[in-house]
Design an enzyme around this catalytic site. Structure first.
Site, short mmCIF file in Angstrom:
data_model
loop_
_atom_site.label_atom_id
_atom_site.label_comp_id
_atom_site.label_asym_id
_atom_site.label_seq_id
_atom_site.Cartn_x
_atom_site.Cartn_y
_atom_site.Cartn_z
N HIS A 149 0.89 -1.33 0.08
CA HIS A 149 0.02 -0.11 -0.26
C HIS A 149 0.88 1.26 0.11
CE1 HIS A 149 -4.10 -1.29 0.18
NE2 HIS A 149 -3.59 -2.45 0.82
N LYS A 579 -14.12 4.69 5.84
CA LYS A 579 -13.59 6.09 5.41
C LYS A 579 -15.15 6.80 5.03
CE LYS A 579 -12.54 8.26 1.02
NZ LYS A 579 -12.45 8.08 -0.42
#
Length: 919
Positions: A149, A579
């Protein structure tokens, strides 16, 4: 450090940290000079004193010191604190090894919690028979999936150096005085090398670099750790139940590195094939080393044990096909047929490795005696095992040969199981491109079903496709070539990001058919593809069960299910859901979605595998001890097959040291086993369960609009994120190959990836995504009559709620709103908005303390609390340096900007190392 509340058994850890910090100081002073060393010491002492005074501000002296540091030196000062955290993290890992050894040495032989022996003991105490537990283990398949990531912050070179320091620290524990002196000198040498090595890359790593990192974990840690787990489980079963387990543990390692195309233009079909072949070559090398070990150890003489006809026939065939190996070994091994056979096996493995390496280079190499299928290798090894058992050496067969046989039987030539992932829109665009190229209307849902019912391909060699369509189609062709070369297991899973409809899966099946992976036409359906929807946002999670029901009722997809043995995998996106709606609401929506997905699968007779796409941080669905996280999943949803992502920097924490890798795998195994057999609702009245669920729903409905309004509907929080975190700098500090933003929505809240979203708030120590809306929700329930008692009862009985509170408490303890305020004030963000947010944080903390009946956060977790207190004085200087650099950046010339960007990368890395599982 003397003011910390340290348990006696943890004293060696803090002694190691003090000693390593002293060594680092000596190295800094010797290599960089007294001035640099004095600056580091001044910042350390001022930060420590501020913490001791429990001041929420008090940054004036520290900021003055930081402002006075010349730009040429500031990066070196930041490196000192950053590398200290790397050493602290290493010491903590070594201490975990130390504490694990202490369990093995206990006089009462009490097993370590979450170990296989502990889990089997728990099941036996519940009345489970050996056959029942054996059946559970036989059905289980637990797969950790390694991913890369944008915030991955540890280079392979540093990982290797860190592992050497860890090994040396363990030797320092057990060596004589003279051995300790030598080891201590070696550690100081490693710290010198650490200081002289860039911990942040000078150029952005390629996907090939990330693949190499994964291979390092496989070769150095995971293959051996998986073999150890199999032994540990079998040994524990025998100890608890007094009889052999008789089955092998299945823990295939998965990977996304080289297969995750979603938002990463650098993952091409060629990269995918490289990742598959490189992992296979690593596994073949592992097999080769194991066979060499058997050659050394299996010295069974033909004069003492007669050679079976099968072995003689096999040796005759090998002699004919590999005469040079016969000539090299026949005289030495003339009376030891097993060694001779193993020499032929080793030669065939070496040839296989050469063939695969040539394919990696884009070349074709033919070696007649290379293994073309893993079944050929398995047949040879089973011949060896049977010969050893026939000789009467049962224990040698079980301990030396059977583990390798089991590994080859289960893994084949799949070094890891590579998942491929792509956004649903890419398949829509690709099919539109295909239909344009061949001159037919776009395929709607009925058109997709019609295509799947037939066998006539849409594509031919004469059709020219646009570049983007060709890339998408070529991914499926790459998967087909990989399967043809190395077996279906190497790359059979295709994950669809942003799945919105059943048609999204049908499109993938049509594209798979074009590559020869799928045939759902007349006759017995055939498919070499597991098509996996990924439900990420709140809306996706709500729609997911209905999408699954529509698919399962669809005639075309029903044939796909039959071709795949009535098995379906579904992936859940923890980071994107958090999120989207915040941690509290996301946790509840994920919980309910899992329940409904399992209900749908059960209704249609489908075996469901849930793939938990959680990261290491709380904001990405992680942050809990693995065992606790598994027990917090909804009862009945943990099936015998489970997949869990291991993301970014968490991989090094779990698998960077062999013993820790072994412990990580055994906890994953034991946690899955216990979660399958545990239901928290047993003994809890139905009306109480319903009350808990209703309360959780109300908490979610209270927190949700607060989070959505501030984060998504208004611009203020996102603008604060851009202004008062170093997220923009992630484009310049080269942590990973993948961009920070998705291609669509770049520069917007919609476009920012969930991982840098969490990571940025960790950098400024605010941790906003975890607690925003939580305080108001908890406070509203506490204000109701009986609200406190209800929430306390939920925390006591319901693993989901207890785990949620524990994660939020940990993050709030690591957060520092005084430091966050400094970012806001110094970098020009909205101070009035920050004051409102700060009040929400304080409300969250007060609610947590009331529910937990504590006067301070983490009062019941003294080890974690002491670790945070230890780290904070060293994170603070990095935070101040980062603020200073971000502020200077706007007025810097080109030469200064290069120094600033380099130093910023060091601070980002250092804060990530210091904060651990919150970013």
């Amino acid at each position: 450090m003397s003011s910390l509340d340290i348990r006696p058994e943890d004293q060696p850890l803090y002694a190691d940290i003090r000693w390593l910090a002293g060594l680092l100081g000596r190295v800094v002073q010797r290599l960089e000079g007294d001035e640099c060393f004095r600056t580091v010491e001044t910042l350390r002492v001022l930060s420590r004193d501020r913490r001791r005074e429990a001041s929420d501000g008090g940054f004036e002296k520290l900021m003055a010191e930081v402002e006075a540091i010349p730009l040429e030196r500031i990066g070196k000062v930041a490196r000192a604190f950053s590398l200290l955290f790397l050493l602290i993290n290493t010491a903590e890992q070594v201490h975990r090894v130390r504490r694990r050894a202490a369990y093995w040495e206990r006089s009462d032989k009490k097993p370590q919690p979450a170990s296989p022996r502990w889990a089997f003991g728990q099941l036996k105490a519940r009345g489970k028979s050996p056959s029942e537990v054996r059946e559970l283990v036989e059905r289980m398949e637990v797969r950790p999936v390694l991913t890369a990531h944008p915030t991955e912050a540890t280079r392979r070179t540093i990982l290797q150096l860190q592992a050497r320091v860890a090994r040396a620290l363990r030797k320092r524990d057990t060596g004589t005085e003279s051995q300790r002196t030598r080891v201590e000198q070696a550690i100081e040498g490693e710290i010198e090398l650490l200081w002289l090595t860039d911990e942040v890359r000078r150029d952005r790593p390629s996907v090939f670099d990330e693949v190499s990192n994964v291979i390092w974990y496989l070769e150095d840690q995971l293959y051996e750790s998986c073999e150890w787990l199999d032994y540990a489980v079998k040994n524990a079963f025998n100890q608890v139940f007094g009889e052999p387990l008789g089955v092998s543990v299945k823990v295939p390692i998965g990977s996304w590195v080289g297969g995750d195309r979603d938002g990463n233009p650098f993952v091409t079909p060629e990269v995918t094939e490289f990742a598959v072949r490189r992992s296979t070559r690593a596994l073949i090398s592992h097999y080769y080393d194991k066979v060499q070990e058997l050659i050394e150890r299996l010295s069974i003489s033909d004069s003492l044990v007669s050679v079976s006809a099968e072995l003689e026939e096999s040796l005759a065939s090998d002699r004919e096909s590999m005469p040079e190996i016969w000539q090299q070994n026949a005289r030495r091994d003339a009376s030891e047929s097993l060694r001779l056979k193993l020499s032929f096996i080793a030669e065939r493995l070496d040839a296989t490795r050469d063939v695969i390496a040539a394919r990696e280079r884009g070349e074709q190499l033919t070696k007649p005696h290379a293994y073309s299928r893993n079944q050929e290798l398995l047949t040879d090894l089973e011949l060896i095992r049977d010969a050893v058992v026939r000789s009467g050496a049962d224990y040698a067969g079980q301990s030396l040969v059977e583990p390798l046989v089991a590994q080859v039987r289960f893994l084949g030539f799949a070094g890891h199981r590579l998942d491929v992932r792509e956004d649903a829109e890419a398949h829509t665009r690709a099919l539109a491109g295909i239909t344009r190229a061949i001159g037919i209307p776009e395929l709607d849902a009925s058109g997709l079903r019609r295509e799947l019912a037939g066998r006539r391909p849409l594509l031919s060699p004469h059709i020219t496709l646009d570049e983007q369509t060709k890339k998408t189609v070529d991914v499926f062709r790459a998967m087909q070539r990989a399967q043809r070369e190395l077996g279906e297991r190497v790359a059979k899973t295709y994950i669809i990001s942003m799945t919105k409809s059943a048609a999204d899966l049908l499109r993938v099946l049509v594209l798979g058919r074009e590559a020869g992976l799928v045939d759902l036409g007349p006759g017995d359906p055939q498919s070499q593809l597991d098509v996996v929807p990924l439900f990420e946002t709140r809306d996706d999670l709500l729609a997911g069960p209905d999408i699954l029901a529509e698919l399962f009722a669809d005639e075309a997809y029903a044939r796909q299910l039959r071709a795949r043995g009535m098995r379906q995998e579904v992936m859940l996106g923890y980071s994107d859901s958090a999120k989207d709606v915040g941690l509290l609401s996301a946790s509840w929506e994920l919980y309910r979605a899992q329940e409904r997905l399992v209900e749908v699968a059960t209704r249609f007779g489908v075996s469901l595998t849930l793939f938990h796409g959680r990261g290491g941080s709380v904001g990405r669905g992680g942050g809990s001890p693995v065992f606790r996280a598994l027990m917090a999943l909804p009862p009945g949803t943990v099936g015998p097959r489970i997949k869990v992502t291991e993301q970014g920097e968490i991989i090094s924490q779990k698998f960077g040291i062999r013993t820790i890798a072994e412990r990580s795998l055994e906890v994953l195994f034991s946690g899955t086993l216990m979660a399958m057999e545990t239901d928290w609702r047993d003994g809890v009245p139905d009306e109480q369960i319903q009350l808990f669920r209703e309360t959780m729903e109300r908490l979610s409905q209270t927190a949700l609009p607060i989070y959505r309004r501030l984060v998504h509907e208004e611009r203020g929080v996102f603008e604060m994120f851009l202004a008062a975190t170093p997220v923009k700098e992630l484009a310049h500090v080269h942590f990973g190959s993948r961009p920070v933003y998705r291609q669509r929505g770049a520069g917007s809240m919609q476009g920012i990836r969930a991982i840098p979203w969490t990571f940025g708030w960790t950098q400024n120590r605010m941790m906003l995504p975890v607690w925003l809306g939580v305080g108001t929700a908890l406070e509203s329930c506490l204000a109701e009559p009986g609200g406190l008692a209800l929430l306390q009862d939920m925390a006591q009985r319901w693993p989901l709620f207890d785990d949620l509170l524990s994660k939020i408490e940990m993050v709030c303890a690591k957060a520092d709103l005084g430091v966050a305020r400094l970012y806001v004030e110094q970098l020009g963000a909205d101070r009035a908005l920050f004051t409102r947010l700060e009040q929400e944080y304080r409300t969250t903390v007060q609610a947590l303390l009331a529910i937990r009946e504590q006067s301070a956060l983490l009062q019941r977790s003294p080890v974690l609390r002491a670790a945070i207190q230890l780290r904070n004085p060293y994170v603070d200087p990095l935070s101040l340096i980062q603020v200073c650099l971000l502020r200077r950046q706007g007025n810097a010339d080109d030469g200064q900007r290069e120094l600033i960007e380099s130093a910023l990368g060091i601070t980002v890395n250092g804060i990530a190392q210091g904060m651990r599982n919150t970013g």
